[in-house]
Enzyme design. Structure first.
Site, PDB file in Angstrom:
ATOM      1  N   ASP A 136       0.863  -1.183   0.000  1.00  0.00           N
ATOM      2  CA  ASP A 136       0.000   0.000   0.000  1.00  0.00           C
ATOM      3  C   ASP A 136       0.900   1.235   0.000  1.00  0.00           C
ATOM      4  OD1 ASP A 136      -2.123   1.799   0.496  1.00  0.00           O
ATOM      5  OD2 ASP A 136      -3.145   0.328   1.765  1.00  0.00           O
ATOM      6  N   ASP A 195      -2.922   4.849  -2.212  1.00  0.00           N
ATOM      7  CA  ASP A 195      -3.870   5.544  -1.351  1.00  0.00           C
ATOM      8  C   ASP A 195      -4.228   6.920  -1.936  1.00  0.00           C
ATOM      9  OD1 ASP A 195      -5.065   5.388   1.426  1.00  0.00           O
ATOM     10  OD2 ASP A 195      -3.968   7.278   1.652  1.00  0.00           O
ATOM     11  N   GLU A 222      -6.589   4.228  -5.445  1.00  0.00           N
ATOM     12  CA  GLU A 222      -7.804   4.560  -4.701  1.00  0.00           C
ATOM     13  C   GLU A 222      -8.231   5.956  -5.114  1.00  0.00           C
ATOM     14  OE1 GLU A 222      -9.552   5.039  -0.151  1.00  0.00           O
ATOM     15  OE2 GLU A 222      -7.629   5.870  -0.716  1.00  0.00           O
ATOM     16  N   HIS A 281     -10.909  -1.687   4.759  1.00  0.00           N
ATOM     17  CA  HIS A 281     -10.655  -1.356   6.163  1.00  0.00           C
ATOM     18  C   HIS A 281     -11.319  -0.049   6.596  1.00  0.00           C
ATOM     19  CE1 HIS A 281      -7.912   0.870   3.721  1.00  0.00           C
ATOM     20  NE2 HIS A 281      -7.631   1.659   4.740  1.00  0.00           N
ATOM     21  N   ASP A 282     -11.915   0.676   5.667  1.00  0.00           N
ATOM     22  CA  ASP A 282     -12.599   1.939   5.990  1.00  0.00           C
ATOM     23  C   ASP A 282     -14.120   1.770   6.019  1.00  0.00           C
ATOM     24  OD1 ASP A 282     -10.137   3.323   5.897  1.00  0.00           O
ATOM     25  OD2 ASP A 282     -10.391   3.794   3.764  1.00  0.00           O
TER      26      ASP A 282
HETATM   27  O1  TEU Z   1      -8.891   6.597   2.655  1.00  0.00           O
HETATM   28  C1  TEU Z   1      -9.327   7.660   1.848  1.00  0.00           C
HETATM   29  C2  TEU Z   1     -10.387   8.440   2.391  1.00  0.00           C
HETATM   30  O2  TEU Z   1     -10.778   9.417   1.772  1.00  0.00           O
HETATM   31  C3  TEU Z   1     -10.932   8.078   3.735  1.00  0.00           C
HETATM   32  O3  TEU Z   1     -10.785   9.155   4.573  1.00  0.00           O
HETATM   33  C4  TEU Z   1     -12.319   7.774   3.626  1.00  0.00           C
HETATM   34  O4  TEU Z   1     -12.992   8.899   3.144  1.00  0.00           O
HETATM   35  C5  TEU Z   1     -12.842   7.468   4.973  1.00  0.00           C
HETATM   36  O5  TEU Z   1     -12.145   6.391   5.502  1.00  0.00           O
HETATM   37  C6  TEU Z   1     -14.257   7.103   4.892  1.00  0.00           C
HETATM   38  O6  TEU Z   1     -14.715   7.052   6.164  1.00  0.00           O
HETATM   39  C7  TEU Z   1      -7.550   6.262   2.601  1.00  0.00           C
HETATM   40  C8  TEU Z   1      -7.291   5.062   3.484  1.00  0.00           C
HETATM   41  O7  TEU Z   1      -7.987   3.958   2.961  1.00  0.00           O
HETATM   42  C9  TEU Z   1      -7.683   5.411   4.887  1.00  0.00           C
HETATM   43  O8  TEU Z   1      -7.574   4.321   5.743  1.00  0.00           O
HETATM   44  C10 TEU Z   1      -6.802   6.526   5.329  1.00  0.00           C
HETATM   45  O9  TEU Z   1      -7.184   6.958   6.602  1.00  0.00           O
HETATM   46  C11 TEU Z   1      -6.837   7.722   4.384  1.00  0.00           C
HETATM   47  O10 TEU Z   1      -6.727   7.322   3.014  1.00  0.00           O
HETATM   48  C12 TEU Z   1      -5.673   8.642   4.647  1.00  0.00           C
HETATM   49  O11 TEU Z   1      -4.474   8.017   4.267  1.00  0.00           O
END
Ligand code: TEU
Ligand code: CA
Length: 545
Positions: free
Chosen positions: A100, A201, A243, A317-318
């Site tokens: 990642d 990311d 992403e 994971h989000d």
């Molecule tokens: O997530 C991208 C992102 O925009 C997230 O903030 C998303 O909007 C949020 O999780 C939704 O609730 C990526 C990663 O997947 C995330 O884990 C990171 O926190 C973020 O980037 C910052 O690196």
């Protein structure tokens, strides 16, 4: 010319969130050695690659999405040698490792930022995004994704730095060519170690222009991505997935052009926003309309066919657990988890399985905010409490959407802490682990695990899964999500009852469908073609030569 059928076009990728997968040393945090212990399980599931959420050196303000050294492993997870072992061991199980890359921002504890904030003439100063101003009056009103202003004051330089995420995640300045070269060097470091690809990311946010309020899809975005590609993985067989919350069906073919100048594919999130009130935050819940889900997924299937490449996912994971979100995690947990898997894995693109999804793992409903760990969740709780929301309201939103729903430890077996750790887990296990766990599901031929295994096997067996085109069927039906895939004379039909109520289709609507061979059904007793039991899902193939 790129290879017309690269390996990742019929691959299935499994996402591991390392801190929650398997702890090997009793400190309550998953680690690289723990992943190695579970490679046999992953091979038996049938996956081709693991996407590993960040394991680089990091203060863990955002669980590793805040990197302080791009070329080292955090001691919490292991060592560089341990990473070499993981790559080598995974290879023995025919599994590639996808790293990642967090290139939009670093940690504020990265050496570059430590230097950058010393003075305006420090060579690293320009690696970040700064604006003049007066303390207390930020350059503009932009907000950070995890709450608060997107600008933080640094008295030493008398300037604000820009951060789209937390205060500890300063945005990198991609307009600086030296910074870009440093990042390419780090990427080549991992390529030399033999990784199988990269997930990038928030890559659509690198070319920002905060003065204009532009975060994603800035004017220089595709130029930067092409330069990145040319300096690193371009021309290799590595899989890359960007992403991109700002991806839409018009720009996705640019990101994922089959000629290979950018990425293999992007993660787009249009379907993921369908259960929130339009224009509001993800916490502001609205019921999912099946018609909207059909419309969005169809648009992407049709829009990218032969022009780009889809990634297929319900979870990461989000995101909350799909069986709790759009299925039924009570009486029909297994049926609805399998139905949702069928719906997704029958489509064109590369499917992603998030750890535990293959078990039908569910959301968790922790009773108080003290049980939560995620920075986004904790900040939201503070902001909404100050704004006057009730505790009950906030907890309802967290139970539905907190990122910690996905982050509870992997449920391996019915022993203490679900077999995840001998110590105290960093985030509590979901109390339902005695009923939902890998050991039981591997032993049960009718489990969600075995159903995912079957879906993966079918994708390998029939090229129509990866290559066929897509037509929505029964578009206006209020409960059935159905579609057909076609490749030459072959026709595959996927029929899913999205809800609990049984349904029966008119005989004259079913008769013309080429339902010769039943490939898969989420019920084990024979099906009546026109009738669908709660959450019943079936895949048929015609008897083409
Ligand atoms: O997530 C991208 C992102 O925009 C997230 O903030 C998303 O909007 C949020 O999780 C939704 O609730 C990526 C990663 O997947 C995330 O884990 C990171 O926190 C973020 O980037 C910052 O690196
Ligand atoms: Ca550990």
């Amino acid at each position: 010319m790129a290879n017309p059928q690269p390996w990742w076009k019929n691959a299935v990728i499994y996402q591991i969130y390392p801190r929650s997968f398997q702890d090997s040393n009793g400190d309550g945090i998953g680690d690289l050695a723990g992943i190695i212990q579970r490679l046999g399980y992953l091979e038996s599931l049938g996956i081709d690659a693991i996407w590993l959420s960040p394991v680089y050196r990091s203060p863990q303000d955002d669980n590793g999405y805040d990197i302080s050294d791009y070329c080292d492993i955090d001691p919490m997870f292991g060592t560089l040698a341990g990473m070499d072992d993981l790559i080598a061991e995974a290879k023995k199980h025919h599994i590639r490792i996808i790293m990642d890359l967090v290139l939009n921002h670093s940690s504020d504890e990265h050496r570059w930022f430590q230097e950058a904030k010393k003075s305006r003439d420090n060579p690293y100063h320009d690696y970040y995004v700064w604006r003049d101003g007066v303390e207390g009056t930020p350059p503009n009103k932009m907000r950070a994704a995890f709450g608060g202003s997107a600008w933080t004051w640094v008295p030493e330089v008398g300037q604000y730095y820009f951060h789209q995420f937390s205060i500890k995640q300063p945005d990198l300045n991609w307009d600086n060519p030296a910074l870009r070269q440093e990042l390419y060097k780090a990427i080549r470091f991992w390529m030399d170690k033999g990784v199988g690809g990269f997930r990038l990311d928030v890559i659509d946010q690198i070319a920002k222009d905060p003065d204009l309020g532009i975060t994603s899809n800035g004017p220089m975005l595709h130029a930067y991505i092409r330069e990145l590609n040319a300096n690193t993985f371009g021309g290799t067989d590595l899989v890359t997935v960007g992403e991109a919350w700002g991806a839409n069906v018009r720009n996705a073919p640019i990101f994922s052009d089959p000629r290979g100048k950018e990425f293999s594919m992007v993660f787009q999130f249009e379907h993921i926003g369908l259960d929130q009130i339009p224009g509001k935050a993800k916490w502001d819940l609205a019921p999912l309309q099946l018609s909207a889900l059909k419309e969005v997924l169809t648009k992407w299937q049709v829009g990218l066919h032969s022009k780009g490449w889809n990634s297929l996912f319900w979870n990461n994971h989000d995101l909350p657990r799909i069986v709790s979100r759009w299925g039924n995690d009570g009486a029909y947990r297994q049926e609805s988890a399998k139905m949702l898997a069928t719906l997704l894995h029958g489509m064109q693109g590369t499917p992603y399985i998030y750890q535990g999804e293959e078990l039908g793992m569910t959301n968790v409903a922790f009773p108080t905010i003290d049980d939560y760990r995620d920075i986004e969740t904790l900040n939201m709780y503070r902001e909404r409490t100050q704004a006057g929301y009730s505790e009950a309201d906030i907890l309802r939103s967290l139970h539905a959407k907190s990122r910690d729903n996905a982050r509870t430890p992997m449920q391996w077996d019915a022993t203490a802490n679900a077999g995840f750790t001998d110590g105290t887990p960093w985030l509590q296990v979901n109390p339902n682990y005695t009923a939902i766990n890998a050991a039981d599901e591997v032993a049960d031929a009718g489990s969600v695990f075995h159903y995912y295994q079957a879906l993966i096997r079918l994708r390998k067996q029939y090229p129509i899964f990866s290559e066929g085109d897509f037509t929505l069927l029964f578009a206006d039906h209020p409960a059935l999500f159905a579609y057909q895939r076609r490749l030459g004379d072959q026709v595959m039909t996927v029929l899913c009852n999205f809800y609990e109520e049984p349904l029966t289709l008119p005989a004259d609507a079913v008769a013309p469908l080429p339902l010769d061979t039943l490939l898969l059904d989420n019920y084990d007793t024979p099906a009546d073609a026109a009738h669908f039991r709660p959450y019943e899902a079936r895949i048929y193939l015609n008897n083409a030569e």
